[in-house]
Design an enzyme around this catalytic site. Structure first.
Site, mmCIF file in Angstrom:
data_model
loop_
_atom_site.group_PDB
_atom_site.id
_atom_site.type_symbol
_atom_site.label_atom_id
_atom_site.label_comp_id
_atom_site.label_asym_id
_atom_site.label_seq_id
_atom_site.Cartn_x
_atom_site.Cartn_y
_atom_site.Cartn_z
ATOM 1 N N ASP A 101 0.853 -1.184 0.000
ATOM 2 C CA ASP A 101 0.000 0.000 0.000
ATOM 3 C C ASP A 101 0.899 1.248 0.000
ATOM 4 O O ASP A 101 1.773 1.366 -0.852
ATOM 5 C CB ASP A 101 -0.951 -0.071 1.202
ATOM 6 C CG ASP A 101 -2.020 0.998 1.218
ATOM 7 O OD1 ASP A 101 -3.048 0.822 0.537
ATOM 8 O OD2 ASP A 101 -1.816 2.013 1.908
ATOM 9 N N TYR A 231 -1.496 11.472 2.340
ATOM 10 C CA TYR A 231 -2.346 11.875 1.218
ATOM 11 C C TYR A 231 -2.258 13.389 0.989
ATOM 12 O O TYR A 231 -2.316 13.850 -0.155
ATOM 13 C CB TYR A 231 -3.793 11.476 1.491
ATOM 14 C CG TYR A 231 -3.995 9.983 1.569
ATOM 15 C CD1 TYR A 231 -4.259 9.235 0.422
ATOM 16 C CD2 TYR A 231 -3.925 9.306 2.788
ATOM 17 C CE1 TYR A 231 -4.437 7.867 0.487
ATOM 18 C CE2 TYR A 231 -4.098 7.934 2.859
ATOM 19 C CZ TYR A 231 -4.350 7.216 1.711
ATOM 20 O OH TYR A 231 -4.523 5.856 1.768
ATOM 21 N N HIS A 294 -6.825 -6.982 -0.742
ATOM 22 C CA HIS A 294 -5.804 -5.940 -0.589
ATOM 23 C C HIS A 294 -4.711 -6.314 0.405
ATOM 24 O O HIS A 294 -3.531 -6.089 0.145
ATOM 25 C CB HIS A 294 -6.460 -4.631 -0.156
ATOM 26 C CG HIS A 294 -5.512 -3.472 -0.113
ATOM 27 N ND1 HIS A 294 -4.861 -2.992 -1.233
ATOM 28 C CD2 HIS A 294 -5.088 -2.691 0.924
ATOM 29 C CE1 HIS A 294 -4.090 -1.975 -0.901
ATOM 30 N NE2 HIS A 294 -4.204 -1.766 0.401
#
Length: 318
Positions: A101, A231, A294
Site C-alpha cells: 500500500d 495523502y 488488498h
C-alpha cells in the site's frame, strides 16, 4: 509476537519505532494505510528463520513512531529519508525491501532515489506509477472522481479526523477492511467517506478481534492525522519529483497483487500492469497476480512469504 524485539531508533530527525527479529542481511518491511508494524507478523518470523535481520518499522505518523502534525513533514523525500537513515542506524549498507500500500509507494521511491541502498524489492498491491508531466495527482483525481473520493476528502486538515471521530478506532479499522469494490472508493455527494463504508458483521479469517484491537489502541494514542498526512503531501510530492521525470527503476523488483484488490480493479491498474509501459519503467519487473484482496501479506501470508523468500534468495546469489 512475544519473541519480537522492540526499540526506537533516531533517523532523519524523528524517533522511529521498529520491531525486529533475526540476524543476517537486512530485510525492511514497510506497512501502508491504515496499518502498523504488526501487519507483517507472519513475514517477520519466517524471514528471520531463513537468515534475515527483519525490521518492520512504524512509519512516520504511525504507532509508536513520532507523528509530526504538519503535512509538509510527510513528503516522499521525508519518508525515503527516514528509511535511508534507518538503514544507516542499523549498521547496514543495503536492505532487501518489502512494501505494501503506501509502504509500496515509499519503497518504489526508495529504489528510484537511492537504488544503491536496495538489494531487491518485493512490493504488494501497488504498482509503480510514473509522475505525470502535466497533472498533479489530487487535482486530476478530484476532477475525475469528485469530492466523494477518499483521497480528495482526506486533503483538508481536520475533515477526515472529524468524521473518523464519530466512531471508535476499532470500528474505523474494520470499515477499511471491507473496501473490496471500486464502487466503495467514492462516497455519494454530501456524504463523508467513513460514513459511506459499512462495518463488517464478521471478520475475514486472516485477522482476529484481538489483533485489530491492538492496532486500534495504537491509533487511539497516535490519532489518524499522521496517516492522513501522506495523502495531503501527494501534490507536493509531484512538485518535488520533477527532476526524476521519466527515470527508470533499476533495482530488481517483483510486484504481487490480489485479483480482487480494489486497487487492481480501479484506476486502470489491471490494464496498466499488463501493458508495456510499466515494464519499460521497471525493466525486468516480475508480476504475480494471485487470488486475494488488498491485505495479501495477511490473507495469503504463506504464499506471499514464500514468494518473497524465493525472490530474495535468487538475488542473494548475484
Amino acid at each position: 509476537m512475544a519473541d519480537i524485539a522492540h526499540r526506537r531508533v533516531r533517523t532523519n530527525g524523528i524517533w522511529m519505532h521498529i520491531a525486529e527479529k533475526g540476524d543476517g542481511p537486512l530485510a525492511l518491511l514497510i506497512h501502508g494505510f491504515p496499518e502498523i508494524w504488526s501487519t507483517w507478523k507472519h513475514q517477520i518470523h519466517h524471514l528471520a528463520e531463513h537468515g534475515y535481520h527483519v525490521v518492520a518499522p512504524d512509519m512516520r505518523g504511525y504507532g509508536d513512531s513520532d507523528c509530526p502534525a504538519d503535512p509538509a513533514s510527510y513528503t516522499i523525500l521525508h519518508l525515503v529519508g527516514d528509511l535511508v537513515g534507518l538503514i544507516d542506524a542499523l549498521g547496514h549498507d543495503q536492505a532487501y525491501v518489502v512494501g505494501h500500500d503506501w509502504g509500496a509507494e515509499v519503497a518504489w521511491h526508495l529504489c528510484l532515489l537511492r537504488p544503491d541502498r536496495v538489494k531487491a524489492l518485493v512490493n504488494l498491491s501497488v504498482p509503480y506509477r510514473p509522475r505525470s508531466p502535466q497533472w498533479k495527482p489530487v487535482e486530476y483525481m478530484t476532477e475525475k472522481f469528485g469530492d466523494g473520493l477518499y483521497i480528495t476528502q482526506f486533503q483538508e486538515p481536520g475533515r477526515a479526523e472529524k468524521s473518523f471521530a464519530k466512531y471508535d478506532c476499532l470500528t474505523v479499522l474494520k470499515k477499511f477492511l471491507l473496501v473490496n469494490s471500486p464502487d466503495l472508493l467514492a462516497a455519494p455527494p454530501g456524504v463523508e467517506f467513513i460514513d459511506f463504508l459499512e462495518t463488517p458483521d464478521s471478520l475475514p479469517p486472516w485477522t482476529t478481534e484481538e489483533e485489530l484491537q491492538y492496532k486500534a489502541e495504537k491509533f487511539q494514542s497516535s490519532g489518524f492525522t499522521g496517516a492522513l498526512n501522506y495523502y495531503r503531501a501527494m501534490d507536493r510530492n509531484w512538485e518535488l519529483l520533477g527532476p526524476w521525470q521519466g527515470a527508470r527503476i533499476s533495482v530488481p523488483a517483483k510486484l504481487i497483487i490480489g485479483d480482487k484488490d480494489v486497487g487492481f480493479q480501479s484506476f486502470g491498474t489491471k490494464s496498466y500492469i499488463e501493458s508495456e509501459i510499466l515494464k519499460g519503467l521497471v525493466p525486468g519487473l516480475q508480476v504475480l497476480v494471485i487470488d486475494g484482496h488488498h491485505f495479501i501479506q495477511e490473507e495469503r501470508a504463506e504464499l506471499v512469504t514464500a514468494e518473497i523468500l524465493s525472490f530474495f534468495g535468487e538475488r542473494s546469489k548475484n
